[in-house]
Each structure stands twice: as C-alpha cells, then as structure tokens.
Design a protein around this motif. Structure first.
Motif, short mmCIF file in Angstrom:
data_model
loop_
_atom_site.label_atom_id
_atom_site.label_comp_id
_atom_site.label_asym_id
_atom_site.label_seq_id
_atom_site.Cartn_x
_atom_site.Cartn_y
_atom_site.Cartn_z
N GLU A 1 1.19 -1.21 0.22
CA GLU A 1 0.20 -0.48 -0.20
C GLU A 1 0.87 0.74 0.13
N LYS A 2 2.10 1.42 0.74
CA LYS A 2 2.77 2.54 0.88
C LYS A 2 3.26 2.33 -0.89
N ILE A 3 3.62 1.76 -1.05
CA ILE A 3 5.10 1.31 -2.67
C ILE A 3 3.84 2.13 -3.43
N LEU A 4 2.98 1.65 -3.45
CA LEU A 4 2.10 1.76 -4.53
C LEU A 4 1.13 3.09 -4.33
N ARG A 5 1.22 3.39 -3.49
CA ARG A 5 0.92 5.12 -2.62
C ARG A 5 2.13 6.69 -3.68
N ALA A 6 3.13 6.11 -3.14
CA ALA A 6 4.67 6.78 -3.21
C ALA A 6 4.61 6.47 -4.99
N LEU A 7 4.31 5.78 -5.52
CA LEU A 7 4.31 4.62 -6.92
C LEU A 7 3.24 5.52 -8.00
N GLU A 8 1.95 6.52 -7.31
CA GLU A 8 1.21 7.08 -8.15
C GLU A 8 1.49 8.53 -7.71
N ASN A 9 1.87 8.76 -7.27
CA ASN A 9 2.96 9.67 -7.78
C ASN A 9 3.78 10.72 -8.39
N HIS A 10 3.61 11.79 -9.25
CA HIS A 10 4.30 11.42 -10.13
C HIS A 10 5.99 11.75 -10.41
N TYR A 11 5.97 12.61 -9.38
CA TYR A 11 7.26 12.95 -9.27
C TYR A 11 8.36 11.50 -8.51
N VAL A 12 7.34 10.72 -8.26
CA VAL A 12 8.31 9.19 -7.98
C VAL A 12 8.04 8.38 -9.24
N VAL A 13 9.62 8.30 -9.59
CA VAL A 13 10.01 7.93 -11.05
C VAL A 13 9.67 6.30 -10.81
N ASP A 14 10.16 5.69 -9.71
CA ASP A 14 10.62 4.59 -10.07
C ASP A 14 10.66 4.10 -8.22
N TYR A 15 11.31 2.69 -7.66
CA TYR A 15 11.88 2.32 -6.15
C TYR A 15 12.57 1.45 -5.87
N ILE A 16 13.52 1.45 -6.10
CA ILE A 16 14.48 0.43 -5.44
C ILE A 16 14.33 -0.48 -3.88
N PRO A 17 14.00 -1.31 -4.11
CA PRO A 17 13.71 -2.21 -2.63
C PRO A 17 15.54 -2.70 -1.99
N LYS A 18 15.17 -2.58 -0.67
CA LYS A 18 16.34 -2.74 0.58
C LYS A 18 16.04 -4.67 0.86
N PRO A 19 17.02 -5.12 0.66
CA PRO A 19 18.24 -4.89 0.01
C PRO A 19 18.72 -4.59 -1.27
N ILE A 20 19.76 -3.74 -1.74
CA ILE A 20 19.72 -3.19 -2.99
C ILE A 20 20.44 -3.81 -3.68
N VAL A 21 19.89 -4.71 -5.00
CA VAL A 21 21.14 -5.24 -6.25
C VAL A 21 21.38 -3.98 -6.43
N ILE A 22 22.53 -3.76 -7.03
CA ILE A 22 22.89 -2.81 -7.25
C ILE A 22 23.46 -2.56 -8.98
N SER A 23 23.12 -3.95 -10.08
CA SER A 23 22.61 -4.03 -10.97
C SER A 23 21.36 -3.41 -11.21
N GLU A 24 20.70 -3.69 -10.92
CA GLU A 24 19.22 -2.66 -10.84
C GLU A 24 19.30 -1.90 -10.37
N LEU A 25 19.85 -1.18 -9.33
CA LEU A 25 19.65 -0.38 -9.12
C LEU A 25 20.67 0.86 -10.15
N LEU A 26 21.52 0.86 -10.77
CA LEU A 26 22.15 1.19 -11.26
C LEU A 26 21.29 0.57 -13.08
N ASP A 27 20.91 -0.04 -13.29
CA ASP A 27 20.40 -0.06 -14.18
C ASP A 27 18.94 1.00 -14.46
N LYS A 28 18.28 1.11 -13.33
CA LYS A 28 17.05 2.20 -13.47
C LYS A 28 17.39 3.78 -13.29
#
Length: 131
Positions: free
Chosen positions: A92-119
């Motif tokens: 619910e919190k993640i979806l609420r954040a992503l509904e905001n057009h200023y939020v372009v994406d999210y990266i879950p922790k623990p961080i997968v470095i390749s995913e972070l860099l790709d995004k």
C-alpha cells in the motif's frame, strides 16, 4: 570510471547505506550529494538541483513521504524526480508513493546493485538536467 555528469542526491538516515551508494555511484561517474535527514535533503535539493533524488521512505523525524510533499510544494524543487529506496515492503505504501508523478521508481532494500544502476541509467538517459 565513467563520466556521467549527473548529480544524484542520496537521502538515508543509515550512514552505511549512504556510504555504499556513494561508492557505487561514484564508480559509475555520478556526482553525489548526501543527506541523513529530510531537512538537509530539502535544503540540498533546493541549492544543488540534482538530476535525481534517491530517497529512503523510513526515516525518523521526517520520513520520505513528508520530504516528497515539501519538495513538491516548492517551485525550486518540484521538478526534481525522486526514486524511493526502501526496505518497506508494504504494498500500500509503495503503491501510494508510485502514484505520485514525481516518484519515477523504487528500489527495494537490500539493494541489488545491478538493478539500481540499470534503473538510474534508464531514467537518466531520458533526463537532460546535468551539473
């Protein structure tokens, strides 16, 4: 080391997370700014105008959602895109954040470095704000 010329503001109350992200992003040629609380993040965003903000949601005093609200309400920071970096797995919190057009994406922790860099690279490829 690549020379990406983009400035990324990292906001996290956990210094270990900040240090890790700084090391990773600097190795890719990004310029980094850091803040360990929402108040410093807002000030740095206004003064430095980064191309992207990586913002932790769960922080004491002022959480990432509150920081986002302040950034959006200020014309000097309202156009800066935000990517949440969070250990919060409440859909619910993640979806609420992503509904905001200023939020372009999210990266879950623990961080997968390749995913972070790709995004980050995928987003900044279409971004023109450089230092």
């Amino acid at each position: 080391m690549k020379d990406n010329q983009y400035t990324i503001l990292l906001v996290d109350d956990n210094l270990d997370n900040v240090d890790l992200l700084v090391e990773i992003l600097k190795a890719q040629g990004y310029r980094t700014l850091t803040a360990q609380n929402g108040h410093d993040a807002i000030r740095l965003a206004a003064n430095e105008q980064p191309a992207l903000i990586l913002l932790d949601i769960a922080m004491p005093v002022m959480d990432g959602m509150e920081v986002l609200e302040v950034l959006q309400s200020d014309s000097s920071t309202s156009s800066i895109p935000v990517m949440f970096v969070t250990g919060i797995m409440e859909n619910e919190k993640i979806l609420r954040a992503l509904e905001n057009h200023y939020v372009v994406d999210y990266i879950p922790k623990p961080i997968v470095i390749s995913e972070l860099l790709d995004k980050i690279a995928a987003y900044l490829t279409n971004c023109t704000k450089k230092i």
